[in-house]
Write a protein that holds these residues in place. Structure first.
Motif, short mmCIF file in Angstrom:
data_model
loop_
_atom_site.label_atom_id
_atom_site.label_comp_id
_atom_site.label_asym_id
_atom_site.label_seq_id
_atom_site.Cartn_x
_atom_site.Cartn_y
_atom_site.Cartn_z
N HIS A 46 0.81 -1.22 0.00
CA HIS A 46 0.00 0.00 0.00
C HIS A 46 0.85 1.27 0.00
O HIS A 46 0.32 2.37 0.17
CB HIS A 46 -0.95 0.00 1.20
CG HIS A 46 -2.01 -1.03 1.08
ND1 HIS A 46 -3.14 -0.86 0.32
CD2 HIS A 46 -2.10 -2.28 1.59
CE1 HIS A 46 -3.88 -1.94 0.38
NE2 HIS A 46 -3.28 -2.82 1.14
N ARG B 110 -4.51 -4.80 8.47
CA ARG B 110 -5.36 -4.29 7.39
C ARG B 110 -5.05 -2.82 7.12
O ARG B 110 -4.93 -2.04 8.06
CB ARG B 110 -6.84 -4.41 7.77
CG ARG B 110 -7.28 -5.84 8.00
CD ARG B 110 -8.67 -5.93 8.61
NE ARG B 110 -8.59 -5.57 10.02
CZ ARG B 110 -9.52 -4.89 10.68
NH1 ARG B 110 -10.61 -4.48 10.06
NH2 ARG B 110 -9.38 -4.60 11.96
N HIS B 111 -4.92 -2.48 5.85
CA HIS B 111 -4.78 -1.08 5.45
C HIS B 111 -6.18 -0.60 5.11
O HIS B 111 -6.80 -1.08 4.16
CB HIS B 111 -3.85 -0.98 4.24
CG HIS B 111 -3.57 0.42 3.83
ND1 HIS B 111 -4.42 1.15 3.05
CD2 HIS B 111 -2.52 1.23 4.10
CE1 HIS B 111 -3.91 2.36 2.85
NE2 HIS B 111 -2.75 2.42 3.48
N LEU B 112 -6.69 0.34 5.89
CA LEU B 112 -8.04 0.85 5.69
C LEU B 112 -7.98 2.26 5.12
O LEU B 112 -6.89 2.79 4.89
CB LEU B 112 -8.80 0.83 7.02
CG LEU B 112 -8.86 -0.55 7.71
CD1 LEU B 112 -9.48 -0.43 9.08
CD2 LEU B 112 -9.60 -1.55 6.85
N ARG B 113 -9.10 2.87 4.90
CA ARG B 113 -9.17 4.20 4.28
C ARG B 113 -8.37 5.24 5.05
O ARG B 113 -7.63 6.02 4.47
CB ARG B 113 -10.63 4.63 4.17
CG ARG B 113 -10.84 5.99 3.51
CD ARG B 113 -12.31 6.36 3.40
NE ARG B 113 -13.06 6.19 4.63
CZ ARG B 113 -13.10 7.08 5.62
NH1 ARG B 113 -12.41 8.18 5.55
NH2 ARG B 113 -13.82 6.85 6.69
N ASP B 114 -8.47 5.24 6.38
CA ASP B 114 -7.82 6.30 7.16
C ASP B 114 -6.87 5.78 8.24
O ASP B 114 -6.36 6.55 9.04
CB ASP B 114 -8.88 7.19 7.81
CG ASP B 114 -9.82 6.41 8.73
OD1 ASP B 114 -9.76 5.17 8.74
OD2 ASP B 114 -10.61 7.06 9.43
N CYS B 115 -6.62 4.48 8.25
CA CYS B 115 -5.73 3.93 9.28
C CYS B 115 -5.22 2.55 8.88
O CYS B 115 -5.68 1.96 7.90
CB CYS B 115 -6.45 3.84 10.62
SG CYS B 115 -7.77 2.63 10.67
#
Length: 125
Positions: free
Chosen positions: A27, A61-66
């Motif tokens: 990411h 997990r790479h999420l939208r904001d964290c």
């Protein structure tokens, strides 16, 4: 789990950090955030191994904001709360996790607990 499947009872900090590195690299996460995530991974995994009989689940997990780091173990005993008196041994890793993470969540169940640390992504400039 994201990355190479690992047998959970055998999960070591270095294995968990490599899984995290793979996710972060995929990411394009910067060095500073990666260092924070790897420190949180090390602390949560080593605490599960040292105090809770080992890791029963691990996920980054790479999420939208964290970036979310989930570590599960087989005991429902909670980590020592931040603010534990300095004269009481231990607890410093948990305090560090809570300083780095914007939020930590502890979900307890009959089979143990899962700790999730949410490390914020830097704001876009």
């Amino acid at each position: 789990m994201t990355g190479t499947p690992l047998r959970m009872p055998d999960l070591r900090c270095e294995d968990a950090r490599q899984v995290a590195r793979d996710v972060l690299s995929a990411h394009g996460v910067g060095e500073r955030l990666a260092a924070d995530v790897l420190l949180v991974v090390s602390e949560l995994v080593s605490n599960a191994v040292r105090h809770a009989g080992g890791v029963t689940g691990f996920h980054v997990r790479h999420l939208r904001d964290c970036v979310a780091v989930d570590v599960s173990d087989a005991t429902s005993a909670c980590p020592r709360a931040p603010g534990t008196p300095a004269e009481v041994p231990g607890g410093f890793g948990w305090q560090l996790v809570n300083r780095i993470a914007a939020r930590t969540e502890i979900r307890c169940g009959l089979a143990g607990k899962t700790i999730t640390a949410l490390i914020p992504l830097p704001a876009a400039t």
